[in-house]
Motif scaffolding. Structure first.
Motif, mmCIF file in Angstrom:
data_model
loop_
_atom_site.group_PDB
_atom_site.id
_atom_site.type_symbol
_atom_site.label_atom_id
_atom_site.label_comp_id
_atom_site.label_asym_id
_atom_site.label_seq_id
_atom_site.Cartn_x
_atom_site.Cartn_y
_atom_site.Cartn_z
ATOM 1 N N ALA A 33 -54.415 27.314 14.197
ATOM 2 C CA ALA A 33 -54.115 28.199 13.067
ATOM 3 C C ALA A 33 -52.620 28.468 12.950
ATOM 4 N N TRP A 34 -51.965 28.662 14.088
ATOM 5 C CA TRP A 34 -50.526 28.910 14.055
ATOM 6 C C TRP A 34 -49.751 27.669 13.619
ATOM 7 N N ARG A 35 -50.133 26.514 14.099
ATOM 8 C CA ARG A 35 -49.410 25.294 13.706
ATOM 9 C C ARG A 35 -49.504 25.080 12.195
ATOM 10 N N LEU A 36 -50.675 25.250 11.638
ATOM 11 C CA LEU A 36 -50.847 25.095 10.194
ATOM 12 C C LEU A 36 -50.055 26.152 9.435
ATOM 13 N N THR A 37 -50.060 27.361 9.957
ATOM 14 C CA THR A 37 -49.358 28.465 9.297
ATOM 15 C C THR A 37 -47.844 28.286 9.352
ATOM 16 N N LEU A 38 -47.334 27.980 10.530
ATOM 17 C CA LEU A 38 -45.884 27.841 10.682
ATOM 18 C C LEU A 38 -45.354 26.664 9.871
ATOM 19 N N ASN A 39 -46.095 25.575 9.851
ATOM 20 C CA ASN A 39 -45.691 24.438 9.019
ATOM 21 C C ASN A 39 -45.697 24.813 7.544
ATOM 22 N N HIS A 40 -46.685 25.570 7.132
ATOM 23 C CA HIS A 40 -46.809 25.966 5.726
ATOM 24 C C HIS A 40 -45.631 26.829 5.281
ATOM 25 N N PHE A 41 -45.196 27.727 6.152
ATOM 26 C CA PHE A 41 -44.138 28.668 5.782
ATOM 27 C C PHE A 41 -42.755 28.232 6.255
ATOM 28 N N GLY A 42 -42.657 27.049 6.838
ATOM 29 C CA GLY A 42 -41.359 26.529 7.240
ATOM 30 C C GLY A 42 -40.740 27.246 8.420
ATOM 31 N N VAL A 76 -48.185 35.939 5.421
ATOM 32 C CA VAL A 76 -48.246 35.027 6.566
ATOM 33 C C VAL A 76 -49.460 35.379 7.420
ATOM 34 N N ASN A 77 -49.613 36.670 7.669
ATOM 35 C CA ASN A 77 -50.747 37.156 8.453
ATOM 36 C C ASN A 77 -52.073 36.748 7.813
ATOM 37 N N GLN A 78 -52.199 36.959 6.526
ATOM 38 C CA GLN A 78 -53.441 36.639 5.817
ATOM 39 C C GLN A 78 -53.736 35.141 5.852
ATOM 40 N N PHE A 79 -52.698 34.333 5.733
ATOM 41 C CA PHE A 79 -52.861 32.875 5.750
ATOM 42 C C PHE A 79 -53.414 32.424 7.102
ATOM 43 N N LYS A 80 -52.802 32.924 8.164
ATOM 44 C CA LYS A 80 -53.225 32.525 9.504
ATOM 45 C C LYS A 80 -54.625 33.036 9.820
ATOM 46 N N GLU A 81 -54.912 34.280 9.483
ATOM 47 C CA GLU A 81 -56.214 34.837 9.790
ATOM 48 C C GLU A 81 -57.336 34.155 9.003
ATOM 49 N N ALA A 82 -57.016 33.686 7.804
ATOM 50 C CA ALA A 82 -58.008 32.958 7.011
ATOM 51 C C ALA A 82 -58.382 31.643 7.690
ATOM 52 N N ILE A 83 -57.389 30.982 8.288
ATOM 53 C CA ILE A 83 -57.659 29.733 9.016
ATOM 54 C C ILE A 83 -58.526 30.017 10.242
ATOM 55 N N VAL A 84 -58.200 31.080 10.961
ATOM 56 C CA VAL A 84 -58.992 31.462 12.130
ATOM 57 C C VAL A 84 -60.448 31.685 11.736
#
Length: 210
Positions: free
Chosen positions: A36-45, A83-91
């Motif tokens: 979830a973090w890898r997808l999130t961090l890549n998404h937000f640069g 950012v929080n919402q994006f990552k938690e949605a993936i989780v």
């Protein structure tokens, strides 16, 4: 390392209540959060530094994001809440692909209706409830305290002190099982006896190992 066959209700009998950290302790979820973090961090640069991410294990999502943005001087075009919402949605979406109970679930099951038990986690409560339910431990754990239920999450002692309060057991009568440095600090600050599950049970959190 303690033999897992000794995971009975008599283990650590000097303590009246048990508190488990969730991620990396009671539940094997390292790859869930890493993915979830890898997808999130890549998404937000935002740069990915595995060693830094591992050091932040147990820190709530939004606080981790804030630390990373400051550390790497990233200019976000979104709020930390987004950012929080994006990552938690993936989780939430990928939870069933990754999580499973660790050997400590046997200790929890053995202590059902014998000693009160709580989970004190850096995850948000709703997420923790879903994971515990999926892993079949809902009827075993009495209380779940997530980062959203305290003013200061780990490494502050608030999470574990709230667990003790809900169980109606004095802090010094509680034993905490933890895998992360910040969680161990939190337990000691709460005046509780803490067991490092990596050292005692060989439970390795496979979160950002490389």
């Amino acid at each position: 390392m303690l033999n897992k066959n000794l995971l009975t209700h008599n283990l650590y009998p000097d303590y009246d209540a048990i508190i488990f950290d969730m991620d990396g302790t009671l539940i094997d979820s390292g790859k869930l959060h890493e993915n979830a973090w890898r997808l999130t961090l890549n998404h937000f640069g935002i740069p990915i530094n595995p060693q830094l991410m591992r050091s932040l294990a147990g820190v709530p999502t939004i606080e981790t994001a804030a630390i990373l943005v400051e550390r790497f001087q990233v200019t976000l075009n979104h709020t930390l809440a987004e950012v929080n919402q994006f990552k938690e949605a993936i989780v939430k979406r990928t939870m069933k692909d990754f999580v499973k109970p660790t050997v400590l679930s046997e200790l929890a099951i053995a202590n059902k209706n014998i000693r009160p038990m709580a989970i004190g986690t850096g995850a948000y409560t709703e997420e923790a409830v879903s994971i515990i339910e999926y892993c079949g431990l809902t009827n075993v754990i009495d209380f779940i305290v997530g980062a959203d239920l305290v003013t200061q999450p780990k490494p502050a002692p608030d999470t574990f002190l709230r667990c003790a309060e809900l169980m109606d057991v004095a802090a010094e009568r509680c034993i905490v099982f933890e895998d992360a440095e910040k969680g161990i600090i939190a337990a000691k600050s709460a005046g509780m006896f803490v067991v490092d599950v990596q050292a005692e049970f060989n439970i390795e959190n496979d979160y950002f190992l490389s």
